[in-house]
Design an enzyme around this catalytic site. Structure first.
Site, mmCIF file in Angstrom:
data_model
loop_
_atom_site.group_PDB
_atom_site.id
_atom_site.type_symbol
_atom_site.label_atom_id
_atom_site.label_comp_id
_atom_site.label_asym_id
_atom_site.label_seq_id
_atom_site.Cartn_x
_atom_site.Cartn_y
_atom_site.Cartn_z
ATOM 1 C CB CYS A 1 -20.470 2.191 -57.071
ATOM 2 S SG CYS A 1 -20.871 0.983 -55.793
ATOM 3 C CG HIS B 1 -20.957 -5.686 -49.325
ATOM 4 N ND1 HIS B 1 -20.168 -4.586 -49.646
ATOM 5 C CD2 HIS B 1 -20.097 -6.685 -49.022
ATOM 6 C CE1 HIS B 1 -18.902 -4.925 -49.552
ATOM 7 N NE2 HIS B 1 -18.835 -6.194 -49.166
ATOM 8 C CG ASP C 1 -19.687 -13.152 -52.978
ATOM 9 O OD1 ASP C 1 -19.564 -12.246 -52.139
ATOM 10 O OD2 ASP C 1 -18.777 -13.460 -53.789
ATOM 11 C CG HIS D 1 -22.473 4.796 -53.268
ATOM 12 N ND1 HIS D 1 -21.840 3.685 -53.781
ATOM 13 C CD2 HIS D 1 -21.519 5.518 -52.624
ATOM 14 C CE1 HIS D 1 -20.553 3.731 -53.480
ATOM 15 N NE2 HIS D 1 -20.330 4.840 -52.782
HETATM 16 P P1 5GP Z 1 -15.970 -7.449 -49.344
HETATM 17 O O1 5GP Z 1 -14.640 -8.114 -49.536
HETATM 18 O O2 5GP Z 1 -15.973 -6.011 -49.844
HETATM 19 O O3 5GP Z 1 -16.531 -7.564 -47.940
HETATM 20 O O4 5GP Z 1 -16.993 -8.266 -50.236
HETATM 21 C C1 5GP Z 1 -17.144 -8.045 -51.601
HETATM 22 C C2 5GP Z 1 -17.761 -9.295 -52.163
HETATM 23 O O5 5GP Z 1 -18.240 -8.992 -53.461
HETATM 24 C C3 5GP Z 1 -16.791 -10.464 -52.310
HETATM 25 O O6 5GP Z 1 -17.256 -11.571 -51.543
HETATM 26 C C4 5GP Z 1 -16.766 -10.733 -53.808
HETATM 27 O O7 5GP Z 1 -16.690 -12.101 -54.116
HETATM 28 C C5 5GP Z 1 -18.076 -10.120 -54.264
HETATM 29 N N1 5GP Z 1 -18.066 -9.639 -55.646
HETATM 30 C C6 5GP Z 1 -17.068 -8.949 -56.263
HETATM 31 N N2 5GP Z 1 -17.424 -8.668 -57.532
HETATM 32 C C7 5GP Z 1 -18.669 -9.195 -57.708
HETATM 33 C C8 5GP Z 1 -19.560 -9.225 -58.822
HETATM 34 O O8 5GP Z 1 -19.292 -8.701 -59.912
HETATM 35 N N3 5GP Z 1 -20.751 -9.853 -58.648
HETATM 36 C C9 5GP Z 1 -21.083 -10.448 -57.448
HETATM 37 N N4 5GP Z 1 -22.271 -11.046 -57.380
HETATM 38 N N5 5GP Z 1 -20.260 -10.432 -56.376
HETATM 39 C C10 5GP Z 1 -19.073 -9.815 -56.511
HETATM 40 ZN ZN ZN Z 2 -22.600 2.086 -54.836
#
Ligand code: 5GP
Ligand code: ZN
Length: 114
Positions: free
Chosen positions: A4, A100, A30, A46
């Site tokens: 994860c 998150h 992000d 998790h």
């Molecule tokens: P979701 O779409 O699941 O609500 O949000 C996931 C968020 O994680 C997205 O806004 C994406 O830009 C961010 N994200 C994806 N991979 C990474 C990463 O490796 N590092 C960071 N800091 N953010 C990430």
């Molecule tokens: Zn996790």
């Protein structure tokens, strides 16, 4: 959970731009910000989605929400306003299956969200 992404950022195995951490939570910027401030707050433990929460997680979720307010205040967005978002499952845009809380600020936000 070993594969994860957010567990790895929370544990330090993958580097994140961390803005806050304590025993229960880690908050980091992000990688693809959707606003001038875009911070993600995750529990160290998790939990795949909001659907997996139970009553024993109430305090943890409360800490996440209160931390969002504290970070928004710290970054100067508390008075004008900011947006907090939990996406749950693919239909709502969840792409990382470790809960998150998005905290976004520094621009105007429309309603309804896209
Ligand atoms: P979701 O779409 O699941 O609500 O949000 C996931 C968020 O994680 C997205 O806004 C994406 O830009 C961010 N994200 C994806 N991979 C990474 C990463 O490796 N590092 C960071 N800091 N953010 C990430
Ligand atoms: Zn996790």
């Amino acid at each position: 959970m070993s594969d994860c992404l957010f567990c790895k950022i929370a544990s330090g195995e993958i580097k994140g731009n961390i803005v806050f951490e304590d025993e229960h939570l880690v908050a980091f910027r992000d990688i693809n910000p959707q606003a001038p401030m875009h911070v993600l707050i995750v529990p160290r433990r998790h939990i795949a989605s909001l659907n997996e929460l139970d009553s024993s997680d109430d305090a943890l979720v409360g800490e996440m929400v209160r931390r969002a307010a504290a970070i928004a205040k710290q970054e100067g967005h508390a008075e004008i306003g900011y947006r907090t978002v939990f996406n749950c499952n693919a239909g709502a845009g969840q792409t990382v299956f470790h809960i998150h809380l998005h905290v976004l600020g520094g621009r105007r936000f429309g309603w309804p969200p896209g």
